[in-house]
Design a protein around this motif. Structure first.
Motif, PDB file in Angstrom:
ATOM      1  N   GLY A  94       5.743   6.613   2.795  1.00 24.92           N
ATOM      2  CA  GLY A  94       4.487   6.248   3.439  1.00 24.92           C
ATOM      3  C   GLY A  94       3.960   4.888   3.082  1.00 24.92           C
ATOM      4  O   GLY A  94       2.810   4.574   3.354  1.00 24.92           O
ATOM      5  N   GLY A  95       4.796   4.055   2.467  1.00 22.11           N
ATOM      6  CA  GLY A  95       4.341   2.738   2.036  1.00 22.11           C
ATOM      7  C   GLY A  95       4.442   1.683   3.115  1.00 22.11           C
ATOM      8  O   GLY A  95       5.236   1.786   4.044  1.00 22.11           O
ATOM      9  N   PHE A 115       0.854  -1.179   0.000  1.00 21.23           N
ATOM     10  CA  PHE A 115       0.000   0.000   0.000  1.00 21.23           C
ATOM     11  C   PHE A 115       0.891   1.230   0.000  1.00 21.23           C
ATOM     12  O   PHE A 115       1.603   1.504   0.970  1.00 21.23           O
ATOM     13  CB  PHE A 115      -0.927  -0.009   1.220  1.00 21.23           C
ATOM     14  CG  PHE A 115      -1.913  -1.139   1.189  1.00 21.23           C
ATOM     15  CD1 PHE A 115      -3.150  -0.971   0.602  1.00 21.23           C
ATOM     16  CD2 PHE A 115      -1.580  -2.388   1.711  1.00 21.23           C
ATOM     17  CE1 PHE A 115      -4.070  -2.017   0.555  1.00 21.23           C
ATOM     18  CE2 PHE A 115      -2.479  -3.433   1.667  1.00 21.23           C
ATOM     19  CZ  PHE A 115      -3.724  -3.251   1.082  1.00 21.23           C
ATOM     20  N   ASP A 116       0.846   1.973  -1.095  1.00 18.87           N
ATOM     21  CA  ASP A 116       1.784   3.062  -1.333  1.00 18.87           C
ATOM     22  C   ASP A 116       1.544   4.284  -0.449  1.00 18.87           C
ATOM     23  O   ASP A 116       2.461   5.051  -0.207  1.00 18.87           O
ATOM     24  CB  ASP A 116       1.724   3.454  -2.814  1.00 18.87           C
ATOM     25  CG  ASP A 116       2.918   4.255  -3.241  1.00 18.87           C
ATOM     26  OD1 ASP A 116       4.043   3.846  -2.914  1.00 18.87           O
ATOM     27  OD2 ASP A 116       2.729   5.291  -3.897  1.00 18.87           O
ATOM     28  N   GLU A 117       0.343   4.487   0.025  1.00 18.63           N
ATOM     29  CA  GLU A 117       0.026   5.670   0.842  1.00 18.63           C
ATOM     30  C   GLU A 117      -0.581   5.275   2.187  1.00 18.63           C
ATOM     31  O   GLU A 117      -1.462   5.961   2.710  1.00 18.63           O
ATOM     32  CB  GLU A 117      -0.941   6.580   0.081  1.00 18.63           C
ATOM     33  CG  GLU A 117      -0.412   7.090  -1.228  1.00 18.63           C
ATOM     34  CD  GLU A 117       0.797   7.997  -1.095  1.00 18.63           C
ATOM     35  OE1 GLU A 117       0.948   8.668  -0.040  1.00 18.63           O
ATOM     36  OE2 GLU A 117       1.599   8.037  -2.038  1.00 18.63           O
ATOM     37  N   GLN A 151       1.641  -6.880   9.055  1.00 19.36           N
ATOM     38  CA  GLN A 151       2.540  -5.844   8.564  1.00 19.36           C
ATOM     39  C   GLN A 151       3.969  -6.348   8.690  1.00 19.36           C
ATOM     40  O   GLN A 151       4.391  -6.761   9.771  1.00 19.36           O
ATOM     41  CB  GLN A 151       2.362  -4.559   9.366  1.00 19.36           C
ATOM     42  CG  GLN A 151       3.230  -3.431   8.878  1.00 19.36           C
ATOM     43  CD  GLN A 151       3.011  -2.154   9.690  1.00 19.36           C
ATOM     44  OE1 GLN A 151       1.958  -1.936  10.263  1.00 19.36           O
ATOM     45  NE2 GLN A 151       4.025  -1.327   9.722  1.00 19.36           N
ATOM     46  N   ILE A 152       4.709  -6.329   7.585  1.00 20.06           N
ATOM     47  CA  ILE A 152       6.067  -6.864   7.631  1.00 20.06           C
ATOM     48  C   ILE A 152       7.144  -5.858   7.262  1.00 20.06           C
ATOM     49  O   ILE A 152       8.311  -6.094   7.557  1.00 20.06           O
ATOM     50  CB  ILE A 152       6.219  -8.119   6.734  1.00 20.06           C
ATOM     51  CG1 ILE A 152       5.874  -7.806   5.291  1.00 20.06           C
ATOM     52  CG2 ILE A 152       5.389  -9.264   7.277  1.00 20.06           C
ATOM     53  CD1 ILE A 152       6.298  -8.909   4.322  1.00 20.06           C
ATOM     54  N   GLN A 153       6.760  -4.735   6.618  1.00 16.79           N
ATOM     55  CA  GLN A 153       7.787  -3.794   6.197  1.00 16.79           C
ATOM     56  C   GLN A 153       7.149  -2.458   5.847  1.00 16.79           C
ATOM     57  O   GLN A 153       5.981  -2.400   5.460  1.00 16.79           O
ATOM     58  CB  GLN A 153       8.521  -4.330   4.974  1.00 16.79           C
ATOM     59  CG  GLN A 153       9.682  -3.495   4.504  1.00 16.79           C
ATOM     60  CD  GLN A 153      10.426  -4.154   3.360  1.00 16.79           C
ATOM     61  OE1 GLN A 153      10.228  -5.320   3.063  1.00 16.79           O
ATOM     62  NE2 GLN A 153      11.274  -3.413   2.704  1.00 16.79           N
ATOM     63  N   THR A 154       7.919  -1.388   5.987  1.00 18.02           N
ATOM     64  CA  THR A 154       7.532  -0.092   5.459  1.00 18.02           C
ATOM     65  C   THR A 154       8.540   0.294   4.400  1.00 18.02           C
ATOM     66  O   THR A 154       9.648  -0.236   4.366  1.00 18.02           O
ATOM     67  CB  THR A 154       7.480   0.984   6.567  1.00 18.02           C
ATOM     68  OG1 THR A 154       8.765   1.087   7.158  1.00 18.02           O
ATOM     69  CG2 THR A 154       6.434   0.653   7.621  1.00 18.02           C
TER      70      THR A 154
END
Length: 77
Positions: free
Chosen positions: A67-68, A28-30, A60-63
């Motif tokens: 803001g992704g 999810f890019d934003e 959730q595994i990574q940012t």
């Protein structure tokens, strides 16, 4: 997903969810847009999607970037 807004993201999740497999990665890019508020945009869409069904969990595994966020899909058994 690079949709940014709540309703288009929610629609895209419902449209594509039958293609999810255990271990599918969703990006999810934003995700952290709108000042990281949980009641707007992609964050709200993900929460509403997960509340509306009983088939999947997202981990959730990574940012990334500004803001992704990356999630892995787990099918509930």
């Amino acid at each position: 997903f690079d949709v940014d807004l709540f309703l288009p993201t929610l629609s895209a999740l419902h449209f594509s969810c039958e293609l999810f497999q255990d271990g599918t990665f969703l990006m999810f890019d934003e995700y952290f847009a709108f000042g990281s508020r949980k009641d707007r945009g992609e964050r709200l869409a993900i929460a509403k999607f997960l509340d509306s069904q009983n088939k999947y969990d997202f981990e959730q595994i990574q940012t990334y970037g500004a803001g992704g966020c990356v999630f892995v899909v787990h099918k509930k058994r």
